[in-house]
Scaffold this motif. Structure first.
Motif: not given
Length: 327
Positions: A232-239
């Motif tokens: 779903x959101x592969x480019x987003x960091x865990x933060x």
């Protein structure tokens, strides 16, 4: 500004075409090699319209550096002017979510008198169309137009994505649907502008697009952490993902958020440093750098017929520039 950006780019191209390379190949030793080199040199001159080349020395090099600086300066002015014009409608789009106070947002409903939320997105598209028309009318090189709109889309991306992460009222299902409506408008604009002028602009919205995909996702409680990060959101960091999950609220159907296990996985990764982002903030920053080099401009340009290019009105009225309108 667009007129001078086009002219200075053309002048920079012609100047570069007239400069000889500083590095000279070793002289050919055989008669056949010298004949081949002569033939290639003649062909090259014909290809560039028999432009006489000269050795680049200090005055010419300094003039080229000044031309490059002017191109960069005018590029920045045009880009920043467009950002300034867009910022009003972008602020209104974000303010729509803030003023909704828990009510579902309908992009087509009327609010603020006769001004609907959809009109703010229309204002963004209208401003970009106006600027694109001006740039095309003044024959600004497509590579520079691409760079302008690539940075503009990155600016739009940062504004909306950051609003999700710092404004609880923006991190809702209804606002996700509202921004999705705007993303459709922007994707359509890129298609109509064509790749020649829009370039990779659509790709600059990847953080906002993936955040919206999360906000409007149904049954969040059943999705795993791996599905969120890999699908779903592969480019987003865990933060960034943690902020989305922590702030999210379904203001339409009151469905549950992601599971406690997903939140726990994110907290664990942030605490043990396995997802360290180098100490950078989870917010996106606006890029104000110059995203091209002089070589990018030179490689992209070709010798063209400029007979249909109209000089600026200020120059036509000046007697010293009457040669511009003479046959």
């Amino acid at each position: 500004m667009a007129y001078w950006l086009s002219n200075l780019s053309a002048l920079l191209f012609l100047l570069q075409s007239s400069l000889k390379s500083a590095a000279k190949p070793p002289p050919p030793t055989s008669i056949f090699s010298r004949m081949t080199q002569s033939f290639r040199s003649s062909s090259s001159n014909l290809a560039i319209g028999i432009i006489r080349q000269f050795e680049a020395k200090y005055p010419a090099i300094l003039f080229k550096q000044q031309l490059t600086a002017y191109v960069e300066k005018i590029f920045g002015i045009i880009r920043d002017n467009l950002k300034k014009e867009l910022s009003i409608n972008i602020s209104h789009c974000i303010q729509v979510a803030k003023s909704s106070k828990g009510t579902a947002i309908n992009p087509f409903e009327e609010s603020h008198g006769n001004c609907s939320p959809a009109s703010h997105w229309g204002g963004i598209v209208e401003s970009m169309n106006k600027f694109l028309g001006i740039l095309k009318e003044n024959f600004v090189p497509p590579v520079l137009v691409q760079k302008i709109f690539t940075q503009i889309f990155a600016y739009i991306n940062a504004q909306f994505f950051n609003s999700f992460l710092i404004r609880r009222e923006c991190c809702t299902l209804s606002n996700g649907e509202y921004v999705k409506y705007g993303l459709i408008e922007l994707e359509l604009w890129c298609a109509q502008a064509t790749e020649e002028y829009a370039g990779s602009s659509w790709g600059e919205l990847k953080q906002t697009r993936q955040a919206v995909a999360f906000l409007i996702l149904q049954e969040k409680s059943s999705i795993s952490y791996d599905q969120i990060t890999n699908e779903l959101c592969p480019v987003l960091s865990v933060q960034q993902l943690f902020r989305l999950c922590w702030l999210f609220r379904d203001d339409k159907y009151n469905t549950p958020n992601v599971s406690a296990n997903v939140i726990a996985s994110m907290k664990l990764l942030m605490s043990d440093g396995s997802e360290d982002d180098g100490g950078s903030t989870f917010l996106l920053e606006d890029d104000i750098s110059i995203p091209f080099t002089a070589e990018d401009v030179l490689v992209s340009m070709q010798v063209k017929e400029f007979a249909e290019v109209k000089p600026a009105a200020e120059l036509v009225e000046n007697p010293a520039f009457q040669f511009l309108v003479q046959d």
